[in-house]
Design a protein around this motif. Sequence first.
Motif, mmCIF file in Angstrom:
data_model
loop_
_atom_site.group_PDB
_atom_site.id
_atom_site.type_symbol
_atom_site.label_atom_id
_atom_site.label_comp_id
_atom_site.label_asym_id
_atom_site.label_seq_id
_atom_site.Cartn_x
_atom_site.Cartn_y
_atom_site.Cartn_z
ATOM 1 N N UNK A 158 -0.515 -7.430 38.716
ATOM 2 C CA UNK A 158 -0.099 -6.542 37.516
ATOM 3 C C UNK A 158 1.374 -7.080 37.090
ATOM 4 N N UNK A 159 1.321 -7.230 35.620
ATOM 5 C CA UNK A 159 2.636 -7.757 35.099
ATOM 6 C C UNK A 159 2.653 -7.317 33.816
ATOM 7 N N UNK A 160 3.997 -7.777 33.177
ATOM 8 C CA UNK A 160 4.122 -7.332 31.614
ATOM 9 C C UNK A 160 5.058 -8.365 30.853
ATOM 10 N N UNK A 161 4.837 -8.141 29.668
ATOM 11 C CA UNK A 161 5.810 -8.920 28.785
ATOM 12 C C UNK A 161 6.597 -7.987 27.813
ATOM 13 N N UNK A 162 7.617 -8.401 27.234
ATOM 14 C CA UNK A 162 8.417 -9.598 27.949
ATOM 15 C C UNK A 162 8.986 -9.076 29.312
ATOM 16 N N UNK A 163 8.970 -10.100 30.284
ATOM 17 C CA UNK A 163 9.316 -9.621 31.632
ATOM 18 C C UNK A 163 8.529 -10.220 32.680
ATOM 19 N N UNK A 164 8.373 -9.415 33.754
ATOM 20 C CA UNK A 164 7.542 -10.048 34.869
ATOM 21 C C UNK A 164 8.084 -10.684 35.959
ATOM 22 N N UNK A 165 9.166 -11.383 35.660
ATOM 23 C CA UNK A 165 9.802 -12.335 36.635
ATOM 24 C C UNK A 165 11.241 -12.117 35.915
ATOM 25 N N UNK A 166 12.033 -12.729 36.964
ATOM 26 C CA UNK A 166 13.761 -12.451 36.571
ATOM 27 C C UNK A 166 14.217 -12.785 35.110
#
Length: 215
Positions: A37-45
């Motif tokens: 489960x992830x998101x945009x913008x974002x998901x990683x540092x």
Amino acid sequence: MRQGLFISVEGPEGAGKSTIIKKMADELEGKGLSVVLTREPGGITIAEEIRRVILDPENTAMDERTEALLYAAARRQHLAEKVIPSLENGSIVLCDRFLDSSLAYQGHARGIGMEEVYSINKFAIGDTMPDITLYFDVEPQIGLERIEKNKGREVNRLDLEAIGFHERVREGYLMLLEKFPERIKKIDAGMTFDEVYEQALNVVELYISEHRPVK
């Protein structure tokens, strides 16, 4: 080699998609599936740092093209660092927003042009596109009223736009729905949470049953 499934979730502000897919991820994992489960913008540092710049309510001077380029930059890093490795590992990636957001928000609502925004993002994403996209459709006024009532939700720069902007966002999404009916599936997000969740889960489970990932 891509062995997993890439599922993106789209919709205007206040559509409720983020809450829905968190519950969906838990349910799919409970059935033994590998879910990211992830998101945009974002998901990683790195992408989360770009997100803070884009959505900061203080950044009112941001140019439309700058905004579009920042989204594309965050998208590229997110793909390279998280999405593509997860797909190669055979996982189901549930992503809160992807390319369609840029096309609807910056391309149509900001007036840059969908083709222009697509060309920026083509460089960023290469051939990586969602296998299926859930579009949570809701009247802009209803979505904004939900945001107003939800005191725990972050209020970002896009939430503060005039109603006309949000109406154009929805119009852009409906244009994409008409253009890509095989990939984009409309979910009526104006109903109760349970009803919306059932619609979305049914679409996803049917797709997974027909295109089950390797892992």
